[in-house]
Design a protein around this motif. Structure first.
Motif, short mmCIF file in Angstrom:
data_model
loop_
_atom_site.label_atom_id
_atom_site.label_comp_id
_atom_site.label_asym_id
_atom_site.label_seq_id
_atom_site.Cartn_x
_atom_site.Cartn_y
_atom_site.Cartn_z
N LYS A 98 18.13 59.63 54.10
CA LYS A 98 18.32 58.65 55.16
C LYS A 98 17.31 57.52 55.09
CE LYS A 98 20.29 62.04 58.37
NZ LYS A 98 20.14 62.72 59.68
N ASP A 99 16.28 57.68 54.27
CA ASP A 99 15.23 56.67 54.15
C ASP A 99 15.60 55.56 53.17
OD1 ASP A 99 12.73 55.79 55.01
OD2 ASP A 99 11.71 56.65 53.28
N ILE A 100 16.69 55.76 52.40
CA ILE A 100 17.09 54.78 51.38
C ILE A 100 18.11 53.82 51.98
CG2 ILE A 100 18.08 54.46 49.08
CD1 ILE A 100 17.25 57.35 48.46
N LEU A 101 17.80 52.54 51.97
CA LEU A 101 18.72 51.53 52.52
C LEU A 101 19.78 51.12 51.52
CD1 LEU A 101 16.43 49.09 54.56
CD2 LEU A 101 17.93 50.90 55.40
N PHE A 102 19.36 50.77 50.31
CA PHE A 102 20.30 50.36 49.27
C PHE A 102 19.56 50.37 47.94
CE2 PHE A 102 18.55 46.51 51.26
CZ PHE A 102 17.97 45.87 50.18
N CYS A 103 20.30 50.17 46.86
CA CYS A 103 19.69 50.11 45.53
C CYS A 103 20.07 48.80 44.85
CB CYS A 103 20.17 51.27 44.66
SG CYS A 103 19.63 52.90 45.23
N THR A 104 19.16 48.29 44.04
CA THR A 104 19.44 47.14 43.18
C THR A 104 19.30 47.57 41.73
OG1 THR A 104 17.13 46.45 43.46
CG2 THR A 104 18.77 45.35 44.83
N LEU A 105 19.91 46.80 40.84
CA LEU A 105 19.89 47.13 39.42
C LEU A 105 19.06 46.11 38.66
CD1 LEU A 105 23.69 48.00 38.93
CD2 LEU A 105 21.78 49.58 39.31
N ASN A 106 18.09 46.62 37.89
CA ASN A 106 17.29 45.79 36.98
C ASN A 106 16.37 44.78 37.67
OD1 ASN A 106 18.72 47.09 34.84
ND2 ASN A 106 20.40 45.66 35.19
N SER A 107 16.15 44.94 38.95
CA SER A 107 15.21 44.09 39.68
C SER A 107 14.70 44.85 40.90
CB SER A 107 15.86 42.79 40.13
OG SER A 107 14.96 42.04 40.94
N HIS A 108 13.37 44.81 41.11
CA HIS A 108 12.79 45.46 42.29
C HIS A 108 12.90 44.59 43.53
CE1 HIS A 108 9.51 42.92 40.80
NE2 HIS A 108 9.10 42.88 42.05
N LYS A 109 13.36 43.36 43.39
CA LYS A 109 13.43 42.43 44.51
C LYS A 109 14.65 42.70 45.38
CE LYS A 109 11.07 38.80 41.90
NZ LYS A 109 11.11 37.41 41.39
#
Length: 352
Positions: A98-109
């Motif tokens: 529940k602590d994870i909002l979303f994921c991005t690929l190949n960028s930490h921004k």
């Protein structure tokens, strides 16, 4: 008058339009991962070997992952849906799912052009963005459109993907792209899909005051760092791998299966983008997975009636797309197919 007759007897509800479409940011090749003086960090692995629906005739698929605000690198595998992926990430880093909002690929921004949606390239590096500080904001709906485009993470969290320039929301400095919409007027939004949240915002009468409780993603001190000079094209890599350069993708299917498929060709990408733009304009949502599903239903159809019937016989029937919207979607599909035919047709030989 509609241009065709739908065979379904379902209600024809108008899609909500929570905002106008905003322009997407340019895709750029920013830092693949955060490293100390270029050295690789310690690696941790998720060793939970649950069964899944991925084809196991090949070697198990393993994806590199970090927490976006900084962490060792984790190895994530054995998942067949976005929700299972979040579970594996949580297990790997010993945090709550529940602590994870979303994921991005190949960028930490917090880069909405890099959101993980219904597919992952086989060489993609995953960055998980965790919940940061909550904030509660009172807003007067002075115009019909708030200027928001909403998407969700596929695991119960809707969040802001785009904010239209000079809109009501754009003029509130405390509301940012990436903010999770946790509550609306005290009502819990967790577990609702993006189109449900968009519809509720649309249904707020003009002139009324409402309250949003938002949770922003954790932002590290490295968010402002620009991309490195070396790029994927020039052979930059981590441990010998070029992340994000694969020609195949792991695609999550609506039936819960994950399947390795070739990356989309140019006409398919153009068609899915056009469909997504229509979803954004008509409904105030952004969902590449949904757009891909609509494209798949229409790609082999010869006319708009067959396309409408295919939608009515699928799980997309619950959206209540109007006949006019179906025509718009069909136009986007046929335009992309026509463009592909024109580009691939051989040039006639000239005669002298």
């Amino acid at each position: 008058m509609p241009l065709f007759a739908r065979k379904s007897s379902k209600q024809q509800n108008s899609p909500s339009a929570a905002s106008d479409a905003g322009s997407a940011d340019h895709y750029n090749n920013s830092d693949v991962t955060m490293r100390n003086r270029g050295s690789l960090p310690p690696t941790i692995s998720n060793n939970n070997n649950n069964n899944n629906n991925i084809d196991k005739s090949k070697a198990p698929l393993v994806f590199h992952c970090q927490l976006a605000h900084g962490s060792p690198t984790g190895l994530i595998h054995d998942f067949s849906s976005v929700r299972e992926l979040y579970q594996k990430i949580a297990e790997c880093f010993d945090i709550s799912e529940k602590d994870i909002l979303f994921c991005t690929l190949n960028s930490h921004k917090v880069d909405m052009t890099r959101l993980l949606g219904g597919q992952i390239g086989l060489d993609d590096f995953i960055f998980a963005h965790r919940k940061g500080r909550p904030k509660e904001i009172e807003i007067i709906k002075s115009q019909d459109a708030l200027g928001l485009t909403i998407t969700d993470n596929g695991a119960g969290y809707a969040f802001i993907k785009r904010i239209k320039e000079d809109s009501i929301i754009d003029r509130i400095e405390h509301i940012c792209v990436g903010d999770h919409i946790e509550k609306l007027n005290g009502q819990d939004m967790v577990g609702k899909r993006h189109y449900e949240v968009a519809r509720m915002l649309k249904d707020i009468p003009t002139g009324q005051t409402f309250t949003l409780r938002l949770i922003e993603p954790v932002r590290s001190g490295f968010q402002g760092i620009g991309p490195r000079n070396s790029s994927r094209a020039s052979g930059s890599s981590l441990g010998g791998r070029n992340y994000g350069s694969g020609k195949e993708t792991l695609r999550f299917k609506a039936n819960g299966n994950a399947q390795i498929e070739p990356k989309f060709d140019e006409s398919t990408v153009a068609g899915i983008d056009a469909i997504n733009n229509l979803l954004e304009s008509f409904m105030g949502i952004n969902d590449t997975e949904l757009a891909s599903q609509i494209w798949d239903l229409g790609i082999n159809k010869s006319n708009s009636m067959d396309f409408a019937e295919a939608i009515d016989n699928s799980d997309l029937e619950s959206f209540g797309f109007t006949d006019d919207f179906i025509i718009e979607l069909w136009g986007a599909i046929t335009d992309a197919r026509r463009k592909n035919t024109t580009e691939t047709s051989p040039t006639p030989a000239s005669t002298k």
